[in-house]
Motif scaffolding. Structure first.
Motif, PDB file in Angstrom:
ATOM      1  N   TRP A 282       0.848  -1.179   0.000  1.00 24.17           N
ATOM      2  CA  TRP A 282       0.000   0.000   0.000  1.00 24.17           C
ATOM      3  C   TRP A 282       0.885   1.230   0.000  1.00 24.17           C
ATOM      4  CZ3 TRP A 282      -0.195   3.765   3.837  1.00 24.17           C
ATOM      5  CH2 TRP A 282       0.524   3.484   4.993  1.00 24.17           C
TER       6      TRP A 282
ATOM      7  N   LEU B 225      -8.861  -0.838   7.328  1.00 25.24           N
ATOM      8  CA  LEU B 225      -8.893  -2.260   6.952  1.00 25.24           C
ATOM      9  C   LEU B 225      -9.560  -3.118   8.022  1.00 25.24           C
ATOM     10  CD1 LEU B 225      -5.362  -2.649   5.341  1.00 25.24           C
ATOM     11  CD2 LEU B 225      -7.583  -2.522   4.183  1.00 25.24           C
TER      12      LEU B 225
ATOM     13  N   TYR C 120     -12.668  -5.297   6.822  1.00 28.43           N
ATOM     14  CA  TYR C 120     -12.530  -6.755   6.840  1.00 28.43           C
ATOM     15  C   TYR C 120     -12.971  -7.386   8.157  1.00 28.43           C
ATOM     16  CZ  TYR C 120      -9.932  -6.257   2.513  1.00 28.43           C
ATOM     17  OH  TYR C 120      -9.569  -5.970   1.219  1.00 28.43           O
TER      18      TYR C 120
ATOM     19  N   TRP D 152      -4.647 -11.770   3.562  1.00 28.28           N
ATOM     20  CA  TRP D 152      -5.599 -10.815   3.008  1.00 28.28           C
ATOM     21  C   TRP D 152      -6.641 -11.512   2.141  1.00 28.28           C
ATOM     22  CZ3 TRP D 152      -5.579  -6.403   5.367  1.00 28.28           C
ATOM     23  CH2 TRP D 152      -4.410  -5.965   5.974  1.00 28.28           C
TER      24      TRP D 152
ATOM     25  N   ARG E 163      -4.669   0.730   8.966  1.00 27.50           N
ATOM     26  CA  ARG E 163      -5.069  -0.451   9.750  1.00 27.50           C
ATOM     27  C   ARG E 163      -6.486  -0.290  10.283  1.00 27.50           C
ATOM     28  NH1 ARG E 163      -7.082  -3.354  13.739  1.00 27.50           N
ATOM     29  NH2 ARG E 163      -5.995  -5.278  14.127  1.00 27.50           N
TER      30      ARG E 163
ATOM     31  N   VAL F  19      -6.874  -9.060  11.440  1.00 28.32           N
ATOM     32  CA  VAL F  19      -6.301  -8.023  10.585  1.00 28.32           C
ATOM     33  C   VAL F  19      -4.913  -7.721  11.151  1.00 28.32           C
ATOM     34  CG1 VAL F  19      -6.533  -5.643   9.800  1.00 28.32           C
ATOM     35  CG2 VAL F  19      -8.555  -7.091  10.017  1.00 28.32           C
TER      36      VAL F  19
END
Length: 170
Positions: free
Chosen positions: A65, A79, A83, A114, A76, A94
């Motif tokens: 990224w 994400l 997720y 991922w 973070r 994560v």
């Protein structure tokens, strides 16, 4: 094609029949279309998941990224939110902020964790709800198919019933 005879009532009757049938069957067809579209969405998501894993067998996915405005902590957080369903269903956490920072371009890491998060999120957010909605629409479709209202008080049906007689028909 010949000219239409203005005295012929059949074209007008067929047009009226088509309009009446469309109005009568529209709710049934709407439930049927919704069921099909929900199943198609679930199948598309399953196809994406299968494609990710099949391609991952032959090729290595890499995760990296970069951002002008976001730091590793913010990435973070985003994400972890995106997720969260996948982390819940797969048990794959994560990655921590330090692991996210280690993925900052030009560096990259193996994307296997991922892929599991993506697949789990798709199952929870797309596949499961769409399958449940398709089942619900299937039930609704079946109910509507067996409960179509037939307007028996209309003149057409009155004429049909008037001609009925008890006993054997010659």
């Amino acid at each position: 094609m010949g000219r239409r005879d203005p005295a012929d009532p059949l074209p007008d009757a067929l047009t009226e029949l088509a309009a009446d049938w469309t109005a009568q069957a529209a709710p049934l067809y709407a439930a049927r279309a919704a069921r099909i579209l929900h199943l198609a969405a679930a199948a598309l998501a399953l196809g994406l998941i299968v494609g990710l894993y099949l391609r991952g067998i032959a090729f290595e996915y890499r995760a990296a990224w970069e951002s002008t405005f976001l730091d590793a902590s913010t990435v973070r957080t985003v994400l972890a939110f995106a997720y969260a369903p996948g982390a819940w269903v797969t048990g794959t956490p994560v990655p921590a902020v330090a692991q996210i920072e280690a993925m900052r371009a030009p560096a990259s890491v193996n994307a296997s964790p991922w892929l599991h998060l993506i697949a789990g999120t798709l199952v929870v957010v797309v596949v499961a709800p769409r399958v449940l909605l398709a089942i619900g629409n299937g039930w609704l479709e079946r109910w509507r198919a067996t409960h179509m209202a037939v307007p028996l008080d209309q003149p057409y049906f009155r004429r049909l019933v008037r001609g009925l007689q008890d006993g054997p028909v010659a």
